[in-house]
Design an enzyme around this catalytic site. Structure first.
Site, mmCIF file in Angstrom:
data_model
loop_
_atom_site.group_PDB
_atom_site.id
_atom_site.type_symbol
_atom_site.label_atom_id
_atom_site.label_comp_id
_atom_site.label_asym_id
_atom_site.label_seq_id
_atom_site.Cartn_x
_atom_site.Cartn_y
_atom_site.Cartn_z
ATOM 1 C CB SER A 1 -26.755 49.724 -76.618
ATOM 2 O OG SER A 1 -26.731 51.095 -76.233
ATOM 3 C CG ASN B 1 -22.801 57.445 -76.751
ATOM 4 O OD1 ASN B 1 -22.176 57.404 -77.803
ATOM 5 N ND2 ASN B 1 -24.127 57.501 -76.714
ATOM 6 C CD GLN C 1 -31.724 54.065 -73.663
ATOM 7 O OE1 GLN C 1 -31.487 54.720 -72.649
ATOM 8 N NE2 GLN C 1 -30.937 54.100 -74.736
ATOM 9 N N GLY D 1 -29.582 70.287 -62.479
ATOM 10 C CA GLY D 1 -28.514 69.595 -61.766
ATOM 11 C C GLY D 1 -28.889 68.168 -61.416
ATOM 12 C CG ASP E 1 -24.877 57.533 -72.762
ATOM 13 O OD1 ASP E 1 -25.472 56.879 -71.885
ATOM 14 O OD2 ASP E 1 -25.204 57.498 -73.966
#
Length: 311
Positions: free
Chosen positions: A8, A52, A168, A224, A252
């Site tokens: 996106s 990103n 997502q 982690g 990201d």
């Protein structure tokens, strides 16, 4: 070396409400809710998974090729990409829709009310993967449903190894579709919550999934991450950030670190630590594309964090 980054492209409109949402919502009147919140802070950030990931991979010194769709309002974002030197040849601009946008309002307790408009993202499949980009690897990150399906199939058909990152977008797919992604992908990356949902939908355990890809990466925030590879389970420690300012986009940045390690044929122990450090640096900065470092500065921070050099 270059990587194709399918995902996106979006604007994030971030707002701050100086109070508590709960003090302005009457539970007994929730069925007739009509509330306005006066916000004292507002900023517009460049975002979206492809943007990103490409940003941090670019900082690390590799060529990032974002693949996605944007709307008629994308000019400021295009200018930003040009200024920092990210190739935007494979971003399709649609003149009849807005760029995807998230409107996020946060109160003093950290509660959030978010509205999301997918805009051009819902038509991202109109931008196919380029046939002759020269990219060695890629990633299918959250995007429009059809674009994720199409781009994963195109990666597989072209023989380009890629990471599948449902993120997502996970609720959009059923178990059979997720299994198809497993079989197409080379590597799979999720956070621990998503991994649980993924297992529930596919009725597969993590070990079974790991056997069907070259590596399964599960991130766990401040605890982690874990990398399942070649029958082993590698524990990757987190890196204490300089400050905890904004976790948005940390995943990201982590994935950009994975791509860097894969592009440079690094061992997974090192790749995971590069990814972890990239995420930590992002956490200390507001927004998803405001952190900054040179490859040399990153290498020095890596050595300070882990006690050895990855070069």
């Amino acid at each position: 070396m270059s990587a194709l980054i399918s995902g996106s492209l979006a604007y994030d409109v971030i707002m701050r409400f100086p109070g508590r949402f709960g003090e302005h919502i009457l539970p007994e009147r929730i069925h007739t809710l009509s509330v306005a919140f006066m916000v004292t802070e507002l900023r517009r950030e460049f975002g979206g998974c492809a943007g990103n990931i490409a940003y941090t991979l670019h900082l690390l010194g590799e060529k990032a090729l974002p693949v996605g769709a944007a709307g008629h309002d994308f000019a400021p974002y295009l200018k930003w990409l040009d200024e920092i030197g990210i190739d935007r040849s494979y971003i399709r601009q649609l003149d009849d829709v807005y760029t995807a946008q998230a409107f996020i309002n946060t109160d003093d307790d950290g509660n959030q009310i978010t509205a999301f408009h997918p805009g051009a993202m819902a038509r991202a499949e109109e931008q196919p993967l380029p046939a002759n980009s020269g990219a060695r690897i890629g990633i299918v990150a959250p995007d429009g449903r059809d674009a994720m399906i199409q781009h994963a199939a195109q990666f597989a058909e072209a023989g380009i190894p890629f990471i599948f990152d449902p993120g997502q977008g996970l609720p959009m797919f059923d178990g059979e579709e997720l299994e198809r992604f497993i079989d197409q992908a080379t590597w799979l990356a999720m956070n621990d919550y998503e991994a649980g949902v993924f297992c529930e939908k596919t009725r597969l355990g993590l070990e079974e999934i790991a056997e069907r890809v070259q590596a399964l990466i599960v991130t766990r925030g401040s605890r982690g991450s874990i990398i399942h590879v070649n029958g082993d389970t590698l524990q990757i420690p987190s890196v204490e950030p300089n400050a905890v300012v904004d976790p948005t986009g940390c995943g990201d940045a982590y994935r950009a670190g994975l791509l860097y390690g894969l592009l440079n044929d690094l061992e997974w122990e090192i790749t995971g630590r590069i990814a972890s450090l990239a995420g930590s640096i992002k956490v200390a900065n507001r927004g998803t594309q405001n952190h900054s470092f040179t490859p040399g500065e990153f290498a020095a921070r890596f050595e300070a964090a882990y006690g050895y050099s990855f070069h």
